[in-house]
Write a protein that holds these residues in place. Structure first.
Motif, PDB file in Angstrom:
ATOM      1  N   LEU A 181       0.819  -1.216   0.000  1.00 51.49           N
ATOM      2  CA  LEU A 181       0.000   0.000   0.000  1.00 51.49           C
ATOM      3  C   LEU A 181       0.846   1.256   0.000  1.00 51.49           C
ATOM      4  O   LEU A 181       0.467   2.266  -0.574  1.00 51.49           O
ATOM      5  N   ASN A 182       2.015   1.182   0.651  1.00 51.88           N
ATOM      6  CA  ASN A 182       2.811   2.402   0.696  1.00 51.88           C
ATOM      7  C   ASN A 182       3.773   2.512  -0.492  1.00 51.88           C
ATOM      8  O   ASN A 182       4.709   3.277  -0.477  1.00 51.88           O
ATOM      9  N   LEU A 188       2.103   2.737  -3.453  1.00 52.08           N
ATOM     10  CA  LEU A 188       1.136   3.192  -4.442  1.00 52.08           C
ATOM     11  C   LEU A 188       0.854   4.676  -4.280  1.00 52.08           C
ATOM     12  O   LEU A 188       0.789   5.170  -3.158  1.00 52.08           O
ATOM     13  N   VAL A 217      -2.124   6.569  -4.700  1.00 46.40           N
ATOM     14  CA  VAL A 217      -3.556   6.392  -4.932  1.00 46.40           C
ATOM     15  C   VAL A 217      -4.085   7.647  -5.619  1.00 46.40           C
ATOM     16  O   VAL A 217      -4.114   8.729  -5.046  1.00 46.40           O
ATOM     17  N   LEU A 239      -6.952   9.760  -7.246  1.00 44.46           N
ATOM     18  CA  LEU A 239      -8.403   9.842  -7.209  1.00 44.46           C
ATOM     19  C   LEU A 239      -8.957  10.735  -8.309  1.00 44.46           C
ATOM     20  O   LEU A 239     -10.132  10.675  -8.614  1.00 44.46           O
ATOM     21  N   VAL A 298      -3.378  11.054  -3.483  1.00 45.66           N
ATOM     22  CA  VAL A 298      -3.674  11.229  -2.059  1.00 45.66           C
ATOM     23  C   VAL A 298      -2.399  11.081  -1.240  1.00 45.66           C
ATOM     24  O   VAL A 298      -1.569  10.219  -1.505  1.00 45.66           O
ATOM     25  N   PRO A 300      -1.764   9.847   2.035  1.00 46.92           N
ATOM     26  CA  PRO A 300      -2.621   9.146   3.011  1.00 46.92           C
ATOM     27  C   PRO A 300      -2.396   9.598   4.440  1.00 46.92           C
ATOM     28  O   PRO A 300      -3.344   9.715   5.207  1.00 46.92           O
ATOM     29  N   GLY A 301      -1.162   9.845   4.797  1.00 42.29           N
ATOM     30  CA  GLY A 301      -0.869  10.229   6.176  1.00 42.29           C
ATOM     31  C   GLY A 301      -1.602  11.489   6.591  1.00 42.29           C
ATOM     32  O   GLY A 301      -1.929  11.685   7.755  1.00 42.29           O
ATOM     33  N   ALA A 350      -5.928  10.376   6.660  1.00 40.25           N
ATOM     34  CA  ALA A 350      -6.433   9.493   7.699  1.00 40.25           C
ATOM     35  C   ALA A 350      -5.503   9.541   8.896  1.00 40.25           C
ATOM     36  O   ALA A 350      -4.339   9.880   8.763  1.00 40.25           O
ATOM     37  N   ARG A 369      -1.823  11.595  12.421  1.00 40.84           N
ATOM     38  CA  ARG A 369      -0.381  11.805  12.376  1.00 40.84           C
ATOM     39  C   ARG A 369      -0.008  12.890  11.372  1.00 40.84           C
ATOM     40  O   ARG A 369       1.120  13.004  10.963  1.00 40.84           O
ATOM     41  N   ARG A 372       6.104   7.314  -6.323  1.00 46.64           N
ATOM     42  CA  ARG A 372       5.331   6.070  -6.321  1.00 46.64           C
ATOM     43  C   ARG A 372       4.610   5.921  -7.643  1.00 46.64           C
ATOM     44  O   ARG A 372       4.324   6.906  -8.315  1.00 46.64           O
ATOM     45  N   ILE A 417     -10.213  15.700   0.412  1.00 48.58           N
ATOM     46  CA  ILE A 417      -9.659  15.335  -0.888  1.00 48.58           C
ATOM     47  C   ILE A 417     -10.512  15.964  -1.981  1.00 48.58           C
ATOM     48  O   ILE A 417     -11.701  15.645  -2.088  1.00 48.58           O
TER      49      ILE A 417
END
Lengths: 400, 531
Positions: free
Chosen positions: A27-28, A30, A32, A34, A53, A55-56, A59, A62, A92, A153
């Motif tokens: 997953l890390n 990629l 992602v 959108l 995205v 991600p950190g 969601a 952090r 990525r 996002i």
């Protein structure tokens, strides 16, 4: 027997380690993506912009305070080339399976979107359930630059806004890739796409930064605005709001909307459409094509701004009648405008003729664009009022 | 490979205890007439062991007769020896009738008939049986001048007593569990099933341990072929010692190299009684509270005795929950690995972003991450079992830190992985049988490897292979997966669901066809209230 079994197990174990985890992606690893924006540059190349995205930031708690999304862009003679070239910039790999929105720049839309869309429907990493919109009067890249609040996002904001407004207001149309392609290749129906606009007030430095979402009245906003009319894969013009709503009604895409109608003794009332269904029938009369539209609408009264006695069934019947008349007029006018101004059959009248009389269609289809302009459309609207809300007569009367 | 073969050939069948076999031979010899010689011989055979008590007495009024009592200290009931043997032969004789012990010839008969106030008396003429009885806790009585003696059943000594079963706990139902003593265990079953058809056969297995093994079944319900097969397999055992029923299980089971147990075991008398009523055979082994039940079918491991004591709805729901938990315990981490490393498009977008956010900065691939956590959990589990009780609380604190927030905070594993591993671990303990939960816990490692290499495709292939393997298993000639494969419609009543007791008309078809009827239709019929 036992030995061969042992050998078999050993082989399986080797297989596990030598297969090298083909196609494995953590997953890390990629990016992602959108939202993707597609533009045409002045040197006739594609400019692909991917909204990725972070991600950190989105969601968990952090977040380090950086932006929830990042855009990477690259030029290429083909879309594939541009996607690969993004890795010049992005650490990525672009992962497009979760794509929500594809934004097409107006200049590219005018040149034709058929060629670049091939990749999006061919690539197995892509699902075909993302929305496609056209950046009205600007480049797609500018749309993807705007930070949004509420939905961190921007791609999600674009997706949710479109699906909501197409359901509640019906002035837009949420069109996915497969629907678009079906309409594009159909001879008797032309596609439309919803337009998106970025409204940027003031200094770009601040309005396109995080400060945008820190303001209550955001200086930079994204909003949908009207439908883009296509002739095959080329943009030919824009529908206004009434025309857009008529489009959704005629193509039975309308889910719900509100329409204001004048009362018999002046003033207005608002009719809230709860469900709408349109029966479209083509026929050939004296060798000429003709279209019958049978619009069946059910709804409620959501607002009354005129003196009327709603406790009587006659007045309800009256209101229904007025609604039917008014909307018939509106539809007729809008359809006429589309026929005359754009001369492209976005309503699918050609398909209706095809269904009704395939033989005649064979002759008509060659120059359907010309016929379409003059097709007479007979509209019948049947509106029903189901409920009048929690009060009966408007209380304004008592204010006098 | 060839050199392995040679070695195997060389080591073919060398009896392990050649000397021992010779010993056994010599023990076949008969008792002597001289008491002294007998005593000397016994002493010699037992190597003067200090726990053997040898008491020489002289009894009788007119003529004194030399008598000797042997027993093993600790294995006998000392009080009874005092009261019923010593007192009888030393004191009661003097108060009794004149003619007793008047002639030497029938002294043995007289002792048996008139003097010893004990129930279980058997003649003994050989040294071998003398020693076996002596070491099993019987009292041996030899009389001078007779090449014959008695074994007197006086087994006693310390044992644990019937306590609550610790490995299979329930809320409703009998609390008692088996003990280490074979006799207590058979009694516990007899107390539940009082039919004369409940038969018990005995065997002694283990050349050195000479362990008592009981085979219990209900005649007329059990499949005689299974009983025969049990006998055949038990008789084939040639081993020095049986210390626990696990030894027997490994020696008689159908398939050693399978992750699944094909012999069911339980610590609870009510469970074993229920299995007997279904037509199965119980194998009780002295020295362990664990009783084996054959044939052991897969469904047995999913059933808990409480299912039958609870209301039918909850029992059925619990059954389904258990099957669901098997899937979680088996596939939890592997599905997570497959989804996050191969099939990201299957996740909802917000979940994908959430998981991706957690994986930011995690140094290992998901497979290694899962492996670390799973192995960590297995270490904790094993340590929790083995460590001294007193360390328990400290251990659990360290455990929650290791598999928990600390690992996540340190960025070594992602929080989602902790959730997956934790739920998997808990799910594996939902199964009422520890044996089967071990199997599934072990199997999830190969599944994780398959998922990491081939994704869901690997999991699917692995699962098919697993199901094929399970269907190929047999326990004492009964298909392991019955009543699912072969499918027996009637017997589904007690698998994924548990129908009301009064609807369980028949015993499981596949185990025994004899005497299949279980309940007549006895559905509760409350009187109609016409008032």
């Amino acid at each position: 027997m036992k030995r061969s079994f042992t050998m078999f197990i050993i082989l399986i174990v080797f297989l596990l380690f030598t297969a090298g985890c083909w196609n494995r992606r953590e997953l890390n690893e990629l990016a992602v993506t959108l939202a993707i924006g597609l533009d045409k540059t002045s040197d006739d190349q594609y400019l692909l912009t991917a909204q990725v995205v972070n991600p950190g930031e989105v969601a968990g708690d952090r977040g380090a305070g950086s932006s929830p999304v990042i855009i990477y862009s690259a030029k290429g003679k083909t879309v594939s080339e541009a996607i690969r070239k993004i890795t010049d910039e992005s650490p990525r790999r672009i992962y497009p399976s979760h794509l929500r929105v594809l934004v097409i720049g107006e200049s590219l839309a005018k040149e034709g979107i058929g060629k670049p869309l091939d990749l999006f429907s061919r690539e197995w990493d892509m699902r075909s359930d993302f929305y496609i919109v056209v950046a009205k009067g600007m480049d797609a890249k500018n749309i993807l630059k705007v930070p949004t609040a509420l939905e961190k996002i921007p791609a999600n904001k674009l997706f949710n806004t479109l699906s909501l407004s197409s359901k509640v207001w019906s002035g837009t149309s949420a069109i996915t890739l497969d629907e678009l392609i079906t309409d594009m290749v159909s001879e008797g129906k032309q596609p439309v796409l919803t337009g998106i606009q970025a409204d940027i007030k003031g200094d770009e430095e601040t309005s396109l930064s995080k400060q945008n979402v820190e303001r209550i009245d955001m200086p930079a906003r994204l909003s949908y605005n009207g439908l883009a009319v296509f002739d095959k894969d080329k943009l030919v013009g824009w529908l206004n709001e009434k025309q857009s709503q008529t489009y959704t009604v005629v193509t039975s895409k309308e889910k719900s909307t509100v329409v204001d109608v004048s009362c018999p003794k002046g003033g207005k009332f608002v009719y809230q459409v709860m469900s709408s269904n349109t029966e479209m029938k083509g026929k050939i009369k004296n060798g000429k094509p003709e279209i019958d539209l049978n619009v069946h609408v059910e709804g409620n009264i959501s607002e009354v701004e005129c003196p009327i006695d709603l406790t009587k069934t006659e007045s309800i019947d009256q209101l229904e009648e007025i609604y039917e008349k008014t909307s018939k007029k509106v539809f007729k006018k809008a359809i006429k405008q589309v026929q005359e101004e754009y001369k492209t059959d976005i309503f699918g009248f050609g398909e209706a003729i095809h269904r009704a009389d395939p033989q005649a269609w064979k002759k008509l289809k060659k120059d359907w664009a010309k016929h379409f302009e003059n097709v007479p459309v007979n509209i019948r609207v049947q509106g029903e009022i189901r409920s009048i809300g929690t009060i009966d007569n408007p209380f304004q009367e008592k204010l006098k | 490979m060839s050199f392995l073969k040679k070695r195997r050939k060389n080591s073919v069948k060398r009896p392990l205890f050649e000397q021992d076999d010779q010993n056994m031979e010599t023990n076949k010899e008969l008792l002597k007439t001289s008491l002294q010689e007998n005593i000397q011989h016994v002493k010699q055979l037992l190597g003067n062991s200090s726990d053997i008590v040898i008491r020489e007495i002289q009894i009788g009024k007119k003529q004194l007769v030399k008598v000797c009592i042997f027993y093993t200290d600790g294995l006998v009931d000392t009080n009874s020896i005092q009261n019923f043997i010593m007192e009888s032969i030393m004191l009661d004789i003097h108060t009794g009738q004149e003619q007793i012990l008047s002639s030497q010839q029938n002294i043995l008969q007289q002792l048996k008939d008139c003097i010893l106030a004990v129930g279980d008396i058997r003649d003994v003429t050989e040294f071998s049986s003398l020693l076996t009885s002596l070491l099993s806790g019987d009292v041996i009585l030899l009389v001078d001048g007779h090449a014959q003696g008695f074994t007197i059943g006086m087994r006693g000594g310390k044992d644990r007593g019937v306590m609550e079963a610790t490995t299979e706990t329930i809320i409703r139902g009998p609390k008692e569990g088996f003990t280490e003593k074979l006799r207590t265990n058979t009694a516990l079953i007899r107390r539940k099933i009082k039919t004369p058809q409940l038969w018990l056969e005995s065997k002694k297995i283990g050349k050195l341990t000479i362990t008592d093994v009981g085979i219990m079944y209900i005649n007329g319900i059990v499949n005689d072929k299974v009983v025969e097969e049990v006998h055949r397999r038990l008789d084939r055992i040639d081993i020095d010692g049986i210390l626990e029923s696990g030894y027997i299980e490994e020696l008689i089971q159908d398939e050693t190299y399978s992750p699944f147990p094909t012999i069911y075991y339980s610590e609870r008398p009510d469970v074993v009684a229920a299995e007997l009523l279904e037509g199965k055979v119980a194998i009780l082994v002295d020295g362990t509270p664990i009783v084996l039940v054959v044939p052991g079918l897969f469904v047995s491991f999913i059933q808990s005795s409480e299912d039958y004591y609870q209301r039918t709805f909850f029992s059925s729901l619990n059954r389904m929950l258990r099957f669901f938990c098997i899937l979680i315990a088996l596939l939890g981490p592997s599905v997570y690995i497959a989804l996050t490393t191969f099939h990201q498009e299957m996740l909802p977008t917000p979940l994908l972003i959430g998981l991706a956010a957690q994986r930011e900065g995690v140094p290992f691939p998901a497979f290694i991450e899962a492996l670390l956590m799973e192995i960590g959990f297995e270490i904790l589990r094993e340590a929790g079992l083995r460590m001294p009780r007193a360390i328990g609380p400290a251990m659990s604190i360290v455990g929650t830190l290791v598999i928990g927030t600390a690992a996540v905070d340190a960025g070594i594993v992602s929080a989602a992985m902790v959730i997956v591993v934790a739920i998997t671990a808990v799910a594996s303990f939902v199964l009422p049988s520890y044996a089967i939960s071990q199997s599934f816990r072990m199997l999830r490692f190969p599944f994780m490897a398959l998922a990491a290499s081939f994704g869901l495709f690997g999991i699917l292939v692995g699962f098919i292979a697993l199901v094929l393997h399970m269907c190929s298993l047999r326990s004492f000639e009964v298909p392991y997966m019955s009543p699912f494969a072969p499918f027996i419609r009637e017997d589904i009543k007690d698998t994924v669901i548990r129908v009301p007791i009064w609807r369980m008309f028949s015993r499981p078809r596949i185990i025994s066809q004899k005497n299949n009827k279980r309940v007549q239709s006895s559905a509760p019929k409350p009187p109609r209230n016409n008032m």
